[in-house]
Design a protein around this motif. Structure first.
Motif, PDB file in Angstrom:
ATOM      1  N   TYR A  12       0.811  -1.227   0.000  1.00  0.00           N
ATOM      2  CA  TYR A  12       0.000   0.000   0.000  1.00  0.00           C
ATOM      3  C   TYR A  12       0.841   1.272   0.000  1.00  0.00           C
ATOM      4  CZ  TYR A  12      -3.780  -3.191   1.028  1.00  0.00           C
ATOM      5  OH  TYR A  12      -4.693  -4.208   0.947  1.00  0.00           O
ATOM      6  N   GLY A  13       0.173   2.357  -0.256  1.00  0.00           N
ATOM      7  CA  GLY A  13       0.822   3.659  -0.209  1.00  0.00           C
ATOM      8  C   GLY A  13      -0.192   4.732   0.159  1.00  0.00           C
ATOM      9  N   VAL A  14       0.294   5.945   0.354  1.00  0.00           N
ATOM     10  CA  VAL A  14      -0.572   7.071   0.723  1.00  0.00           C
ATOM     11  C   VAL A  14      -0.190   8.284  -0.129  1.00  0.00           C
ATOM     12  CG1 VAL A  14      -1.390   8.567   2.594  1.00  0.00           C
ATOM     13  CG2 VAL A  14      -0.660   6.236   3.116  1.00  0.00           C
ATOM     14  N   LEU A  15      -1.180   8.883  -0.759  1.00  0.00           N
ATOM     15  CA  LEU A  15      -0.968  10.132  -1.489  1.00  0.00           C
ATOM     16  C   LEU A  15      -1.360  11.280  -0.548  1.00  0.00           C
ATOM     17  CD1 LEU A  15      -0.199  11.094  -4.394  1.00  0.00           C
ATOM     18  CD2 LEU A  15      -2.637  11.365  -4.795  1.00  0.00           C
ATOM     19  N   VAL A  16      -0.464  12.222  -0.355  1.00  0.00           N
ATOM     20  CA  VAL A  16      -0.706  13.333   0.575  1.00  0.00           C
ATOM     21  C   VAL A  16      -0.886  14.612  -0.248  1.00  0.00           C
ATOM     22  CG1 VAL A  16       0.190  14.560   2.588  1.00  0.00           C
ATOM     23  CG2 VAL A  16       0.852  12.168   2.198  1.00  0.00           C
ATOM     24  N   ASP A  17      -2.110  15.132  -0.256  1.00  0.00           N
ATOM     25  CA  ASP A  17      -2.385  16.352  -1.032  1.00  0.00           C
ATOM     26  C   ASP A  17      -2.257  17.559  -0.107  1.00  0.00           C
ATOM     27  OD1 ASP A  17      -3.389  18.461  -2.495  1.00  0.00           O
ATOM     28  OD2 ASP A  17      -4.918  17.250  -3.492  1.00  0.00           O
ATOM     29  N   LEU A  18      -1.113  18.243  -0.210  1.00  0.00           N
ATOM     30  CA  LEU A  18      -0.834  19.335   0.734  1.00  0.00           C
ATOM     31  C   LEU A  18      -1.779  20.525   0.557  1.00  0.00           C
ATOM     32  CD1 LEU A  18       3.058  19.357   0.935  1.00  0.00           C
ATOM     33  CD2 LEU A  18       1.412  18.321   2.491  1.00  0.00           C
ATOM     34  N   ASP A  19      -2.375  20.670  -0.606  1.00  0.00           N
ATOM     35  CA  ASP A  19      -3.312  21.786  -0.812  1.00  0.00           C
ATOM     36  C   ASP A  19      -4.498  21.700   0.151  1.00  0.00           C
ATOM     37  OD1 ASP A  19      -1.626  22.123  -2.926  1.00  0.00           O
ATOM     38  OD2 ASP A  19      -3.193  22.378  -4.441  1.00  0.00           O
ATOM     39  N   LYS A  20      -4.836  20.465   0.559  1.00  0.00           N
ATOM     40  CA  LYS A  20      -6.047  20.275   1.378  1.00  0.00           C
ATOM     41  C   LYS A  20      -5.774  20.373   2.877  1.00  0.00           C
ATOM     42  CE  LYS A  20      -8.293  17.157  -1.913  1.00  0.00           C
ATOM     43  NZ  LYS A  20      -8.641  15.741  -2.135  1.00  0.00           N
ATOM     44  N   CYS A  21      -4.489  20.427   3.281  1.00  0.00           N
ATOM     45  CA  CYS A  21      -4.182  20.372   4.721  1.00  0.00           C
ATOM     46  C   CYS A  21      -4.427  21.717   5.386  1.00  0.00           C
ATOM     47  CB  CYS A  21      -2.728  19.934   4.926  1.00  0.00           C
ATOM     48  SG  CYS A  21      -2.309  19.776   6.671  1.00  0.00           S
ATOM     49  N   ILE A  22      -5.224  21.676   6.480  1.00  0.00           N
ATOM     50  CA  ILE A  22      -5.531  22.910   7.217  1.00  0.00           C
ATOM     51  C   ILE A  22      -4.744  22.984   8.530  1.00  0.00           C
ATOM     52  CG2 ILE A  22      -7.826  23.229   6.203  1.00  0.00           C
ATOM     53  CD1 ILE A  22      -8.988  21.865   8.746  1.00  0.00           C
ATOM     54  N   GLY A  23      -3.858  22.025   8.744  1.00  0.00           N
ATOM     55  CA  GLY A  23      -2.989  22.079   9.929  1.00  0.00           C
ATOM     56  C   GLY A  23      -3.701  21.843  11.247  1.00  0.00           C
ATOM     57  N   CYS A  24      -4.786  21.077  11.239  1.00  0.00           N
ATOM     58  CA  CYS A  24      -5.564  20.890  12.477  1.00  0.00           C
ATOM     59  C   CYS A  24      -4.904  19.923  13.458  1.00  0.00           C
ATOM     60  CB  CYS A  24      -6.963  20.398  12.145  1.00  0.00           C
ATOM     61  SG  CYS A  24      -6.988  18.716  11.478  1.00  0.00           S
ATOM     62  N   ARG A  25      -3.977  19.101  12.973  1.00  0.00           N
ATOM     63  CA  ARG A  25      -3.211  18.124  13.768  1.00  0.00           C
ATOM     64  C   ARG A  25      -4.043  16.945  14.284  1.00  0.00           C
ATOM     65  NH1 ARG A  25      -1.258  22.900  16.512  1.00  0.00           N
ATOM     66  NH2 ARG A  25       0.752  23.553  15.701  1.00  0.00           N
ATOM     67  N   ALA A  26      -5.230  16.744  13.744  1.00  0.00           N
ATOM     68  CA  ALA A  26      -6.019  15.572  14.162  1.00  0.00           C
ATOM     69  C   ALA A  26      -5.247  14.290  13.852  1.00  0.00           C
ATOM     70  CB  ALA A  26      -7.366  15.566  13.453  1.00  0.00           C
ATOM     71  N   CYS A  27      -4.459  14.312  12.766  1.00  0.00           N
ATOM     72  CA  CYS A  27      -3.687  13.117  12.398  1.00  0.00           C
ATOM     73  C   CYS A  27      -2.638  12.799  13.460  1.00  0.00           C
ATOM     74  CB  CYS A  27      -3.048  13.298  11.021  1.00  0.00           C
ATOM     75  SG  CYS A  27      -2.103  14.823  10.844  1.00  0.00           S
ATOM     76  N   GLU A  28      -2.020  13.841  14.022  1.00  0.00           N
ATOM     77  CA  GLU A  28      -1.043  13.636  15.097  1.00  0.00           C
ATOM     78  C   GLU A  28      -1.707  12.932  16.281  1.00  0.00           C
ATOM     79  OE1 GLU A  28       1.825  17.602  14.868  1.00  0.00           O
ATOM     80  OE2 GLU A  28       0.736  17.215  16.704  1.00  0.00           O
ATOM     81  N   VAL A  29      -2.878  13.444  16.642  1.00  0.00           N
ATOM     82  CA  VAL A  29      -3.578  12.920  17.823  1.00  0.00           C
ATOM     83  C   VAL A  29      -4.027  11.478  17.583  1.00  0.00           C
ATOM     84  CG1 VAL A  29      -5.600  13.232  19.324  1.00  0.00           C
ATOM     85  CG2 VAL A  29      -4.327  15.230  18.517  1.00  0.00           C
ATOM     86  N   ALA A  30      -4.554  11.218  16.375  1.00  0.00           N
ATOM     87  CA  ALA A  30      -5.030   9.865  16.067  1.00  0.00           C
ATOM     88  C   ALA A  30      -3.867   8.868  16.119  1.00  0.00           C
ATOM     89  CB  ALA A  30      -5.685   9.837  14.690  1.00  0.00           C
ATOM     90  N   CYS A  31      -2.709   9.310  15.654  1.00  0.00           N
ATOM     91  CA  CYS A  31      -1.527   8.446  15.673  1.00  0.00           C
ATOM     92  C   CYS A  31      -1.144   8.109  17.108  1.00  0.00           C
ATOM     93  CB  CYS A  31      -0.377   9.144  14.951  1.00  0.00           C
ATOM     94  SG  CYS A  31       1.143   8.180  14.908  1.00  0.00           S
ATOM     95  N   GLN A  32      -1.087   9.140  17.963  1.00  0.00           N
ATOM     96  CA  GLN A  32      -0.739   8.904  19.372  1.00  0.00           C
ATOM     97  C   GLN A  32      -1.732   7.931  19.995  1.00  0.00           C
ATOM     98  OE1 GLN A  32       2.384  10.693  19.237  1.00  0.00           O
ATOM     99  NE2 GLN A  32       1.958  10.985  21.394  1.00  0.00           N
ATOM    100  N   ASP A  33      -3.005   8.171  19.704  1.00  0.00           N
ATOM    101  CA  ASP A  33      -4.069   7.401  20.332  1.00  0.00           C
ATOM    102  C   ASP A  33      -4.018   5.938  19.894  1.00  0.00           C
ATOM    103  OD1 ASP A  33      -6.381   6.942  21.807  1.00  0.00           O
ATOM    104  OD2 ASP A  33      -7.655   7.258  20.057  1.00  0.00           O
ATOM    105  N   TRP A  34      -4.025   5.718  18.561  1.00  0.00           N
ATOM    106  CA  TRP A  34      -4.087   4.338  18.081  1.00  0.00           C
ATOM    107  C   TRP A  34      -2.855   3.541  18.513  1.00  0.00           C
ATOM    108  CZ3 TRP A  34      -7.440   0.914  16.592  1.00  0.00           C
ATOM    109  CH2 TRP A  34      -6.951  -0.294  16.089  1.00  0.00           C
ATOM    110  N   ASN A  35      -1.700   4.193  18.474  1.00  0.00           N
ATOM    111  CA  ASN A  35      -0.457   3.471  18.749  1.00  0.00           C
ATOM    112  C   ASN A  35      -0.067   3.478  20.229  1.00  0.00           C
ATOM    113  OD1 ASN A  35       0.386   2.584  16.008  1.00  0.00           O
ATOM    114  ND2 ASN A  35       0.217   4.773  15.607  1.00  0.00           N
ATOM    115  N   GLY A  36      -0.976   3.929  21.084  1.00  0.00           N
ATOM    116  CA  GLY A  36      -0.731   3.868  22.521  1.00  0.00           C
ATOM    117  C   GLY A  36       0.447   4.724  22.960  1.00  0.00           C
ATOM    118  N   ARG A  37       0.696   5.815  22.237  1.00  0.00           N
ATOM    119  CA  ARG A  37       1.776   6.742  22.623  1.00  0.00           C
ATOM    120  C   ARG A  37       1.213   7.699  23.669  1.00  0.00           C
ATOM    121  NH1 ARG A  37       6.154   4.743  21.344  1.00  0.00           N
ATOM    122  NH2 ARG A  37       4.878   2.943  21.739  1.00  0.00           N
TER     123      ARG A  37
END
Ligand code: SF4
Ligand code: SF4
Ligand code: SF4
Length: 275
Positions: A12-37
């Motif tokens: 698999y892979g991931v395409l990251v479209d930077l035009d759409k990013c609003i910098g909300c950091r929800a992805c950071e939080v989801a990563c911490q949460d799912w991975n038990g960080r």
């Protein structure tokens, strides 16, 4: 240097479209949460990037870059200061230098394409970090190295990575790597800047996280991913020579852990030879 035997195609892979990013950091939080960080207390910084960098505990960080954006209004071309967020984590290289550098085979590529570190095998030598062009693996307080796993456990359960699933603006497109590279080529054909395809200047060849941006956010790609890799292949040259020293140190450590108290080192050696 160990040869990489795992498949470098498929997965698999991931395409990251930077035009759409609003910098909300929800992805950071989801990563911490799912991975038990654990959650970390952060401080306001002038750059907005917060926490300021990847750590053994923080596997995804949204970096903020400032640059000149070109805006076209009719025939008028305007230049203005703009800020662009870039969600960042392990790039899951197609031919990962970190795995090649690891002297004890602690880093492997799964059939899903995830580059993962086996914590139990890691001896904390730091060669993966030295070899990584993106400065990703980070050492934890236990001496071992940690990084994004591509949420391979979720993929194996039929789900997308946590960061992909949570993003409110659809920055990430997750799918088979062939579809992701084909979508990236289509974006390149439209004149957008693409990073991660056909990288020839370092051993990793290409990455499973592929970034695209329109001209007014292109500066974020060039600031996050400089033209030259952050690490050169030169750092790998010392690996074969040093590997025996590192391995013997690791073996000594393991033997001393396995040795019952009161038993001398010579005794365990004799026992090993005799068995
Ligand atoms: S969740 Fe999506 S929009 Fe928010 S910072 Fe992450 S990538 Fe950007
Ligand atoms: S970005 Fe670094 S840690 Fe991730 S796969 Fe590539 S070399 Fe390894
Ligand atoms: S793929 Fe999973 S581990 Fe990697 S950055 Fe996203 S949420 Fe974190």
């Amino acid at each position: 240097m160990s040869a990489l035997t795992q498949p470098q195609t498929g997965g698999y892979g991931v395409l990251v479209d930077l035009d759409k990013c609003i910098g909300c950091r929800a992805c950071e939080v989801a990563c911490q949460d799912w991975n038990g960080r654990r959650a970390v207390k952060t401080e306001f910084s002038p750059t907005f990037t917060n926490p300021p960098d990847l750590t053994a505990n923080t596997w995804k960080v949204v970096f903020f870059y400032e640059g000149q954006a070109q805006k076209q209004i009719g025939s008028l071309s305007l230049s203005q200061i703009s800020i662009a967020p870039v969600p960042y984590q392990c790039m899951h290289c197609l031919d990962p230098p970190c795995a090649r550098a690891c002297p004890v085979g602690a880093i492997s590529v799964t059939k899903e394409g995830a580059v993962v570190i086996d914590k139990d095998l890691c001896i904390g030598c730091g060669y993966c970090q030295a070899a990584c062009p993106y400065n990703v693996p980070r050492q934890g307080s236990d001496g071992k190295f940690y990084k994004c796993t591509l949420c391979v456990d979720r993929i194996q359960a039929g789900k997308a990575p946590a960061c992909v699933e949570v993003c409110p603006t659809g920055v990430f497109t997750f799918g088979p790597i062939e579809q992701i590279t084909s979508a990236a080529r289509q974006e390149a054909a439209k004149g957008r800047t693409v990073y991660g395809l056909d990288l020839t200047d370092y051993i990793g060849r290409g990455t499973r996280w592929i970034y695209v941006a329109s001209p007014d956010r292109q500066f974020a790609i060039s600031q996050r991913f400089p033209g030259k890799p952050l690490r050169s292949l030169g750092v790998l040259k010392g690996v074969p020579k040093d590997r025996d020293r590192i391995l013997s140190r690791a073996c000594r450590r393991r033997l001393s852990r396995a040795r019952p108290s009161g038993m001398a080192q010579g005794e365990i050696k004799r026992k090993t030879r005799g068995s």
